[in-house]
Design an enzyme around this catalytic site. Structure first.
Site, short mmCIF file in Angstrom:
data_model
loop_
_atom_site.label_atom_id
_atom_site.label_comp_id
_atom_site.label_asym_id
_atom_site.label_seq_id
_atom_site.Cartn_x
_atom_site.Cartn_y
_atom_site.Cartn_z
N PRO A 88 0.82 -1.22 0.00
CG PRO A 88 -0.32 -1.26 2.04
CD PRO A 88 0.55 -2.08 1.15
CG ASP A 168 -8.68 -1.09 -23.98
OD1 ASP A 168 -7.96 -2.05 -23.71
OD2 ASP A 168 -9.81 -1.19 -24.45
#
Ligand code: 9D3
Length: 244
Positions: A88, A168
């Site tokens: 994280p 995309d």
């Protein structure tokens, strides 16, 4: 491309990476995913992979020896590999990072658990640290799967359609236009008539307008960075977006 995954939960990887385009890419030998159990590299009698934090505090920390042992075994087993710790505290993963990683021959992904990994692993034995977003997971495994999935689909031959990876959203920074398929009437909800008109230029303009409008309302951060053409401005001004 070879992915080497270090985890204490190897079985988490079997199904998600065996299905769909990634599974097909494995079958066809375009990618190889090797999952290694960190516990197998623990030298002590109980195969311990975690221990209590020096200085006290809640929770456990992953010990350095098993992870570094696994890293050394992997590095000795083939061409130099870049090693990334999923944490994280890493820098945020994005499409540009996926594209850069897709150019590498071999990638090691280290999945932490508990409160994290001994700082010396991160500092001296990994090339990079990556987070997949500002939310709390129970470990790095799902994050590693996100990386494998997004990198794999960029590799030559993995997508049926070679062009679609480039097209995309997030490669171009604009969200996609809405898509519809049959039936034409679903429980009284109809398909926008413009898509049935058969005029490809009209459809192209409508889609572009929708894409720009969506980006403006849902992702103002992306919209602010767009370089709008005169046609784009006209589409945004002229269209009536029956806002939801
Ligand atoms: C109390 C401080 N916590 C940090 C926010 C400790 C902590 C929580 C969760 C330490 C590790 C974890 C497990 N998460 C990951 O290993 C992880 C992760 C994530 O939680 N979010 C986004 N990306 C990632 S990559 C690895």
């Amino acid at each position: 491309m070879i992915f080497e995954i270090l985890t204490i939960f190897p079985s988490m990887f079997s199904s998600p990476l065996a299905e769909g385009m990634v599974g097909k890419a494995c079958d066809r030998g375009l990618i190889e995913i090797r999952v290694h159990n960190i516990r197998d590299f623990a030298a002590d009698r109980h195969h311990m992979t975690d221990d209590r934090p020096f200085g006290g505090g809640e929770g456990m920390v992953m010990k350095p020896e098993p992870i570094v042992g696994a890293l050394r075994a992997i590095q000795a087993s083939g061409p130099a590999a870049r090693s990334i710790l999923l944490t994280p505290r890493g820098r945020m993963f994005d499409q540009e990072t996926a594209r850069q990683l897709s150019l590498l021959p071999r990638l090691v992904l280290i999945c932490g658990r508990y409160e994290g990994v001994d700082e010396r692993v991160e500092q001296y034995f990994t090339d990079d640290q990556i987070s997949i977003g500002d939310y709390v997971l129970t470990g790095g495994e799902l994050a590693a799967m996100v990386v494998v999935d997004s990198v794999s689909r960029l590799l030559p031959g993995v997508l049926g359609n070679e062009g679609s990876a480039l097209e995309d959203s997030f490669s171009r920074p604009v969200l996609e236009h809405p898509q519809y398929t049959r039936p034409r009437d679903f429980e009284g909800l109809s398909v926008p008539p413009v898509l049935l008109c058969g005029n490809h230029e009209t459809i192209r303009r409508w889609r572009r307008g929708q894409a720009l409008h969506r980006t403006r309302t849902r992702r103002p951060d992306l919209f602010a960075r767009l370089d709008l053409s005169p046609e784009d401005r006209k589409l945004l001004e002229d269209s009536n977006f029956g806002d939801r």
